[in-house]
Design an enzyme around this catalytic site. Structure first.
Site, PDB file in Angstrom:
ATOM      1  N   ASP A 144      -3.322   4.524   2.690  1.00  0.00           N
ATOM      2  CA  ASP A 144      -3.690   4.889   4.070  1.00  0.00           C
ATOM      3  C   ASP A 144      -3.336   6.354   4.302  1.00  0.00           C
ATOM      4  O   ASP A 144      -2.206   6.767   4.019  1.00  0.00           O
ATOM      5  CB  ASP A 144      -2.890   4.055   5.093  1.00  0.00           C
ATOM      6  CG  ASP A 144      -3.351   2.606   5.146  1.00  0.00           C
ATOM      7  OD1 ASP A 144      -4.429   2.299   4.595  1.00  0.00           O
ATOM      8  OD2 ASP A 144      -2.629   1.781   5.745  1.00  0.00           O
ATOM      9  N   ASP A 196       1.381   4.699   2.298  1.00  0.00           N
ATOM     10  CA  ASP A 196       0.973   5.325   3.558  1.00  0.00           C
ATOM     11  C   ASP A 196       1.382   6.800   3.577  1.00  0.00           C
ATOM     12  O   ASP A 196       2.488   7.145   3.150  1.00  0.00           O
ATOM     13  CB  ASP A 196       1.674   4.611   4.734  1.00  0.00           C
ATOM     14  CG  ASP A 196       1.496   3.102   4.687  1.00  0.00           C
ATOM     15  OD1 ASP A 196       0.387   2.641   4.951  1.00  0.00           O
ATOM     16  OD2 ASP A 196       2.484   2.392   4.356  1.00  0.00           O
ATOM     17  N   ASP A 199       0.865  -1.187   0.000  1.00  0.00           N
ATOM     18  CA  ASP A 199       0.000   0.000   0.000  1.00  0.00           C
ATOM     19  C   ASP A 199       0.898   1.233   0.000  1.00  0.00           C
ATOM     20  O   ASP A 199       2.136   1.098  -0.021  1.00  0.00           O
ATOM     21  CB  ASP A 199      -0.903  -0.008   1.242  1.00  0.00           C
ATOM     22  CG  ASP A 199      -0.121   0.138   2.546  1.00  0.00           C
ATOM     23  OD1 ASP A 199       1.130   0.172   2.508  1.00  0.00           O
ATOM     24  OD2 ASP A 199      -0.754   0.208   3.597  1.00  0.00           O
TER      25      ASP A 199
HETATM   26  N1  DCT Z   1       2.616  -0.060  11.784  1.00  0.00           N
HETATM   27  C1  DCT Z   1       2.831  -0.421  13.097  1.00  0.00           C
HETATM   28  N2  DCT Z   1       2.018  -1.316  13.680  1.00  0.00           N
HETATM   29  C2  DCT Z   1       1.016  -1.885  13.006  1.00  0.00           C
HETATM   30  C3  DCT Z   1       0.782  -1.519  11.671  1.00  0.00           C
HETATM   31  C4  DCT Z   1       1.613  -0.604  11.092  1.00  0.00           C
HETATM   32  O1  DCT Z   1       3.750   0.071  13.723  1.00  0.00           O
HETATM   33  N3  DCT Z   1       0.228  -2.773  13.623  1.00  0.00           N
HETATM   34  C5  DCT Z   1       3.506   0.901  11.171  1.00  0.00           C
HETATM   35  C6  DCT Z   1       4.759   0.267  10.684  1.00  0.00           C
HETATM   36  C7  DCT Z   1       4.760   0.434   9.224  1.00  0.00           C
HETATM   37  C8  DCT Z   1       3.686   1.450   8.934  1.00  0.00           C
HETATM   38  O2  DCT Z   1       2.866   1.503  10.069  1.00  0.00           O
HETATM   39  C9  DCT Z   1       2.934   1.107   7.704  1.00  0.00           C
HETATM   40  O3  DCT Z   1       2.396  -0.201   7.791  1.00  0.00           O
HETATM   41  P1  DCT Z   1       2.343  -1.152   6.524  1.00  0.00           P
HETATM   42  O4  DCT Z   1       1.873  -0.410   5.345  1.00  0.00           O
HETATM   43  O5  DCT Z   1       1.574  -2.358   6.930  1.00  0.00           O
HETATM   44  O6  DCT Z   1       3.855  -1.612   6.392  1.00  0.00           O
HETATM   45  P2  DCT Z   1       4.983  -1.182   5.378  1.00  0.00           P
HETATM   46  O7  DCT Z   1       6.222  -1.234   6.145  1.00  0.00           O
HETATM   47  O8  DCT Z   1       4.630   0.081   4.699  1.00  0.00           O
HETATM   48  O9  DCT Z   1       5.014  -2.400   4.377  1.00  0.00           O
HETATM   49  P3  DCT Z   1       4.328  -2.562   2.945  1.00  0.00           P
HETATM   50  O10 DCT Z   1       5.420  -2.316   1.983  1.00  0.00           O
HETATM   51  O11 DCT Z   1       3.862  -3.979   2.931  1.00  0.00           O
HETATM   52  O12 DCT Z   1       3.216  -1.582   2.839  1.00  0.00           O
HETATM   53 MG    MG Z   2       2.841   0.382   3.642  1.00  0.00          MG
END
Ligand code: DCT
Ligand code: MG
Length: 510
Positions: free
Chosen positions: A434, A345, A343
């Site tokens: 997000d 963010d 995604d």
């Molecule tokens: N985060 C966290 N705890 C969670 C969910 C998310 O601390 N329960 C934080 C860490 C990463 C950030 O939010 C964004 O989450 P993701 O989009 O799920 O992770 P990402 O590292 O961006 O990985 P991806 O490349 O899969 O999006």
């Molecule tokens: Mg992400």
């Protein structure tokens, strides 16, 4: 750029040089006086060592013939960190507390650059313990070996995307995921931590001896390493990959909106494929799951960096239409330098933000996208943020800021109907986005929390709790000893409050 010459690649001009350069007064042709190098002969050989020493001296580096306490950088080749430590232990020489133990790749980069380059986790064979931030009781003395093993906390390690132990970390991640599916949290965490620590290791593990002194490697983890070293693969991982339950859970949870509970239910009902689930008329789906099935192909194919950039433009344009001075920052994996993600963010904030704009901004943005026909799905979460509340004790707690989980329609820059998996005539891709909106004075905490990685965040909070008697989450940092909230304008300030060396986002890929 001057190419590196190997010792056997032709005649070299001999140049007189001083043997055993004096410690007190370095010779005048030394350009970089802060560094004193020593090149380890072990496993490198005397010819190559002599060549590298001469080359480095020619470039203005100070290189010692013998190891002494003035040496600041030890350079080794084909040695693991434990090899060098072992060698150092029998030298009977006290070493500088600033000593760096580096792979030859660092020296080669310096030679190419014609000046010292910064040492990163990729060069470090042994990570120096920061004694200044962790004073031990008793009389102050330089430790006999001022080099120490990797920390058990990811927030004290530098983890870039350069993972030289992927063969092990991929295996651990499969096992961790299987334990997660089976709700065995203890084993799941053990393998996640092990994967995380090996990602920070600057050398590949070639034998069990290389694992000595590495934290977070429990016996069951070491068994997997040993098997991979011996057979090239792990039988346990192989069994998991062939396991019907694992395969089904992996498939079901790949649908947006499907978690462990739903997967468990579908698995028990005997479902094994998504097409059977999709076409079953007795099943009820949430709004999220319906969107998950509808845009399944797009959502399982990763978001590229280019797509993330294009989404970033869409987000900025929409946010700035209502809040022109807003800061819109990409967070998550893309901020850590990843080239793909599941995604995109974003963190949004502004010094001008009022309670009213805080309530209205995300609905306005959503409304704008809806009118433009770009909104495929949204879930708006209102703020439950309470300024006076202490940070959460839970390691994985979600924050209380207003946020929105979306699926946006991203039009392709160029119409390319031949892209694999693309429906005929479809000139867009569904992308998960997000958005998080936070009060301006909380932006450093929110940015740190949303940048990840998850393992890095978990360890930051664990470190704060167990090593500093503080509580950290995406909103605040609370000092339990002083009973005060610690303010921060930047991530650097939060690291400083915690007594941690600053770790850049691209070094947080734990
Ligand atoms: N985060 C966290 N705890 C969670 C969910 C998310 O601390 N329960 C934080 C860490 C990463 C950030 O939010 C964004 O989450 P993701 O989009 O799920 O992770 P990402 O590292 O961006 O990985 P991806 O490349 O899969 O999006
Ligand atoms: Mg992400």
């Amino acid at each position: 750029m001057e190419a590196l010459r190997m010792p056997h690649s032709g005649p070299r001009k001999k140049r007189p040089r001083q043997m055993g350069a004096s410690v007190a007064s370095p010779p005048p042709d030394i350009k970089f006086r802060d560094l004193v190098l020593f090149i380890l002969e072990k496993k490198m050989g005397s010819t190559r060592r002599a060549f590298l020493m001469e080359l480095a001296r020619r470039k203005g580096f100070r290189v010692e013939n013998e190891l002494s306490d003035c040496v600041t950088h030890i350079v080794a080749e084909n040695n693991s960190g434990s090899d060098v430590l072992e060698w150092l232990q029998v030298q009977n020489v006290s070493t500088s507390s600033q000593l760096e133990v580096l792979d030859v790749s660092w020296l080669i980069e310096c030679m190419r650059a014609g000046e010292p380059v910064e040492t990163t986790g990729q060069h470090q064979l042994v990570v120096r313990k920061d004694y200044s931030s962790d004073p031990s009781p008793g009389p102050q003395k330089t430790p006999p070996l001022a080099v120490e093993k990797l920390s058990q906390y990811a927030c004290q390690r530098r983890t870039t995307l350069n993972n030289c132990n992927r063969v092990f970390t991929d295996a651990f991640e499969v096992l961790a995921e299987n334990y997660e599916f089976r709700e065995n949290e203890v084993s799941c965490v053990a393998f996640l931590r092990a994967a995380s620590v090996l990602k920070a290791l600057p050398f590949p593990i070639l034998s069990m001896r290389d694992t000595e002194g590495i934290p977070c490697l429990e016996d069951k983890v070491k068994c997997v390493i040993e098997e991979i070293l011996e057979d090239g693969e792990s039988s346990e991982v192989k069994a998991v990959l062939n396991d019907e339950r694992y395969q089904s859970f992996k498939l079901f949870t790949s649908v947006f909106g499907v978690g462990l509970k739903t997967s468990e239910k579908w698995f028990r009902m005997g479902f094994r494929t998504l097409s059977k689930i999709r076409s079953d008329e007795t099943l009820k789906f949430t709004r999220m799951q319906k969107a998950g099935f509808l845009y399944y192909e797009d959502l399982v194919s990763c978001v590229t960096w280019e797509e993330a950039e294009a989404v970033s433009m869409l987000v900025k344009e929409a946010v700035w239409a209502f809040l022109p001075d807003a800061f819109v920052t990409i967070t998550g994996g893309f901020r850590r330098g990843k080239k793909i993600g599941h995604d995109v963010d974003f963190l949004i904030t502004s010094p001008e933000i009022t309670e009213e704009t805080e309530q209205q901004l995300l609905p306005k943005v959503i409304n704008l996208w809806e009118r433009k026909g770009l909104l495929l799905y949204y879930d708006l979460v209102e703020s439950t943020f309470d300024k006076l509340k202490q940070p959460s004790r839970k390691v994985d707690a979600l924050d209380h800021f207003p946020k929105c989980f979306l699926i946006l329609k991203l039009h392709h820059q160029r119409v390319d109907s031949s892209s694999p998996g693309q429906q005929e005539g479809k000139n867009w891709k569904a992308i998960r986005v997000d958005l998080v909106l936070c009060p301006y004075e909380r932006r450093a905490f929110a940015l740190l929390g949303w940048t990840g990685s998850r393992q890095f965040e978990r360890d930051l909070r664990r470190f704060a709790t167990h090593e500093r008697k503080m509580m950290l989450d995406n909103h605040a940092l609370y000092d339990r000893t002083k009973r005060i909230f610690l303010q921060a304008e930047s991530e650097e300030e939060i690291f400083a409050h915690l007594g941690l060396e600053y770790i850049d986002p691209w070094e947080r890929n734990a």
